[in-house]
Design a protein around this motif. Structure first.
Motif, PDB file in Angstrom:
ATOM      1  N   ALA A  54       5.750  71.117  43.811  1.00 31.97           N
ATOM      2  CA  ALA A  54       5.540  71.711  45.134  1.00 31.97           C
ATOM      3  C   ALA A  54       6.015  73.165  45.126  1.00 31.97           C
ATOM      4  CB  ALA A  54       6.284  70.909  46.191  1.00 31.97           C
ATOM      5  N   TYR A  55       7.193  73.389  44.560  1.00 31.64           N
ATOM      6  CA  TYR A  55       7.683  74.766  44.428  1.00 31.64           C
ATOM      7  C   TYR A  55       8.696  74.879  43.313  1.00 31.64           C
ATOM      8  CZ  TYR A  55      11.353  73.112  47.797  1.00 31.64           C
ATOM      9  OH  TYR A  55      12.329  72.415  48.470  1.00 31.64           O
ATOM     10  N   ARG A  56       8.823  76.110  42.818  1.00 36.41           N
ATOM     11  CA  ARG A  56       9.819  76.383  41.791  1.00 36.41           C
ATOM     12  C   ARG A  56      10.703  77.529  42.254  1.00 36.41           C
ATOM     13  NH1 ARG A  56       4.628  77.020  39.151  1.00 36.41           N
ATOM     14  NH2 ARG A  56       4.976  75.041  38.094  1.00 36.41           N
ATOM     15  N   TRP A  75      14.350  83.641  43.744  1.00 39.99           N
ATOM     16  CA  TRP A  75      12.895  83.798  43.827  1.00 39.99           C
ATOM     17  C   TRP A  75      12.301  82.411  43.962  1.00 39.99           C
ATOM     18  CZ3 TRP A  75       9.503  81.546  40.351  1.00 39.99           C
ATOM     19  CH2 TRP A  75       8.187  82.030  40.297  1.00 39.99           C
ATOM     20  N   THR A  76      11.325  82.276  44.860  1.00 40.22           N
ATOM     21  CA  THR A  76      10.665  80.987  45.053  1.00 40.22           C
ATOM     22  C   THR A  76       9.161  81.166  44.948  1.00 40.22           C
ATOM     23  OG1 THR A  76      12.412  80.222  46.545  1.00 40.22           O
ATOM     24  CG2 THR A  76      10.320  79.043  46.647  1.00 40.22           C
ATOM     25  N   GLU A  77       8.506  80.253  44.263  1.00 39.36           N
ATOM     26  CA  GLU A  77       7.045  80.188  44.253  1.00 39.36           C
ATOM     27  C   GLU A  77       6.656  78.867  44.901  1.00 39.36           C
ATOM     28  OE1 GLU A  77       5.008  79.779  40.446  1.00 39.36           O
ATOM     29  OE2 GLU A  77       3.226  80.682  41.346  1.00 39.36           O
ATOM     30  N   TYR A 103      18.777  87.187  53.146  1.00 36.34           N
ATOM     31  CA  TYR A 103      17.534  87.954  53.231  1.00 36.34           C
ATOM     32  C   TYR A 103      16.444  87.228  52.462  1.00 36.34           C
ATOM     33  CZ  TYR A 103      19.486  92.303  55.119  1.00 36.34           C
ATOM     34  OH  TYR A 103      20.065  93.252  55.924  1.00 36.34           O
ATOM     35  N   TYR A 104      15.232  87.222  53.006  1.00 41.47           N
ATOM     36  CA  TYR A 104      14.015  86.812  52.297  1.00 41.47           C
ATOM     37  C   TYR A 104      13.070  88.008  52.330  1.00 41.47           C
ATOM     38  CZ  TYR A 104      14.583  81.593  52.340  1.00 41.47           C
ATOM     39  OH  TYR A 104      14.974  80.288  52.142  1.00 41.47           O
ATOM     40  N   TRP A 105      12.274  88.180  51.294  1.00 41.06           N
ATOM     41  CA  TRP A 105      11.197  89.183  51.339  1.00 41.06           C
ATOM     42  C   TRP A 105       9.994  88.610  50.607  1.00 41.06           C
ATOM     43  CZ3 TRP A 105      15.798  89.595  48.845  1.00 41.06           C
ATOM     44  CH2 TRP A 105      15.785  89.700  47.464  1.00 41.06           C
ATOM     45  N   GLY A 162      26.462  77.765  50.054  1.00 37.82           N
ATOM     46  CA  GLY A 162      26.204  76.331  49.887  1.00 37.82           C
ATOM     47  C   GLY A 162      24.959  75.926  50.664  1.00 37.82           C
ATOM     48  N   HIS A 163      24.496  74.692  50.461  1.00 36.89           N
ATOM     49  CA  HIS A 163      23.279  74.226  51.128  1.00 36.89           C
ATOM     50  C   HIS A 163      23.526  72.884  51.798  1.00 36.89           C
ATOM     51  CE1 HIS A 163      21.663  77.099  48.142  1.00 36.89           C
ATOM     52  NE2 HIS A 163      20.918  77.439  49.179  1.00 36.89           N
ATOM     53  N   ASP A 164      23.165  72.795  53.050  1.00 35.46           N
ATOM     54  CA  ASP A 164      23.243  71.529  53.783  1.00 35.46           C
ATOM     55  C   ASP A 164      21.812  71.037  54.005  1.00 35.46           C
ATOM     56  OD1 ASP A 164      23.475  69.453  55.556  1.00 35.46           O
ATOM     57  OD2 ASP A 164      24.153  70.688  57.240  1.00 35.46           O
ATOM     58  N   TYR A 165      21.367  70.131  53.135  1.00 37.06           N
ATOM     59  CA  TYR A 165      20.042  69.530  53.276  1.00 37.06           C
ATOM     60  C   TYR A 165      20.099  68.271  54.142  1.00 37.06           C
ATOM     61  CZ  TYR A 165      18.669  72.652  49.498  1.00 37.06           C
ATOM     62  OH  TYR A 165      18.405  73.771  48.744  1.00 37.06           O
ATOM     63  N   GLU A 166      21.288  67.694  54.255  1.00 35.22           N
ATOM     64  CA  GLU A 166      21.431  66.410  54.944  1.00 35.22           C
ATOM     65  C   GLU A 166      21.062  66.514  56.425  1.00 35.22           C
ATOM     66  OE1 GLU A 166      23.746  67.723  52.882  1.00 35.22           O
ATOM     67  OE2 GLU A 166      23.281  66.399  51.193  1.00 35.22           O
TER      68      GLU A 166
END
Ligand code: F6R
Ligand code: ZN
Length: 194
Positions: A54-56, A75-77, A103-105, A162-166
């Motif tokens: 789905a994404y990398r 970087w996300t694809e 930031y995202y660009w 950190g990331h909170d996916y829950e």
């Protein structure tokens, strides 16, 4: 002569597609199998091979996760696609340290950045090559690919975020981006909006 002064054998760089490369660059692929429960249409999701990417993500991680004061450069694809009536999207998250921003660009492709506050109020920004996006603290963020080609974007965030996916797994976002008759349609908990 300044030949080779301060040059390392293996420098950090940005590749043609925008991804960082070099030492301390990590990569992760997220497959549709790993996105169970993310899309509204479970049947449509189940019909997609679980090993389809789905994404990398690639990110330069110079310090350990959780280190105060550092930065991560990512970087996300996000590949194009549709699951039922919904466009392909990232899982989305709050930062574990809620006050941390990002930031995202956008590098290529087209999409929407969904920004949801802790009170579930939702807004969104259009992503197109050259667009820059500030994700404030206390704001969940998810990217939706509304185009027909890969959506590629850069990101920079604090190394102690950190990331909170829950929270998102439990409550979801308060809106979904659907394929509408004249392009993407955002359907929020309180009604549909273009
Ligand atoms: C980092 C960040 C991005 C995302 C990436 C994948 O804080 O926001 O690098 O991690 O775009 O999305 P998620 O993490 O939601 O699967
Ligand atoms: Zn983030």
């Amino acid at each position: 002569m300044f030949e080779h002064m301060n040059m390392t054998e293996d420098p950090l760089s940005i590749m043609a597609d925008g991804a960082p490369a070099g030492p301390e660059v990590r990569r992760k692929e997220t497959t549709f199998g790993g996105l169970r429960g993310v899309f509204a249409d479970a049947e449509a999701h189940a019909s997609i091979p679980g090993d389809r990417v789905a994404y990398r993500v690639a990110w330069h991680q110079a310090v350990a996760d959780g280190t105060p004061g550092g930065l991560f450069f990512g970087w996300t694809e996000l590949l194009p696609g549709v699951v039922g009536a919904e466009y392909a999207m990232t899982r989305g998250h709050f930062h574990a340290r809620r006050e941390t921003a990002e930031y995202y660009w956008c590098l290529s492709g087209r999409g929407l950045l969904l920004l949801m506050a802790e009170d579930r109020s939702l807004r969104w920004e259009t992503m197109a090559p050259g667009s820059l996006h500030y994700v404030p603290g206390r704001t969940a963020h998810r990217v939706v690919n509304t185009g027909e080609v890969s959506l590629r974007f850069g990101a920079c965030w604090p190394s102690d975020a950190g990331h909170d996916y829950e929270s998102i797994a439990a409550e979801g976002f308060s809106g979904r981006v659907l394929v509408g008759p004249a392009g993407p349609l955002v359907r929020t908990e309180t009604g549909a909006r273009a």
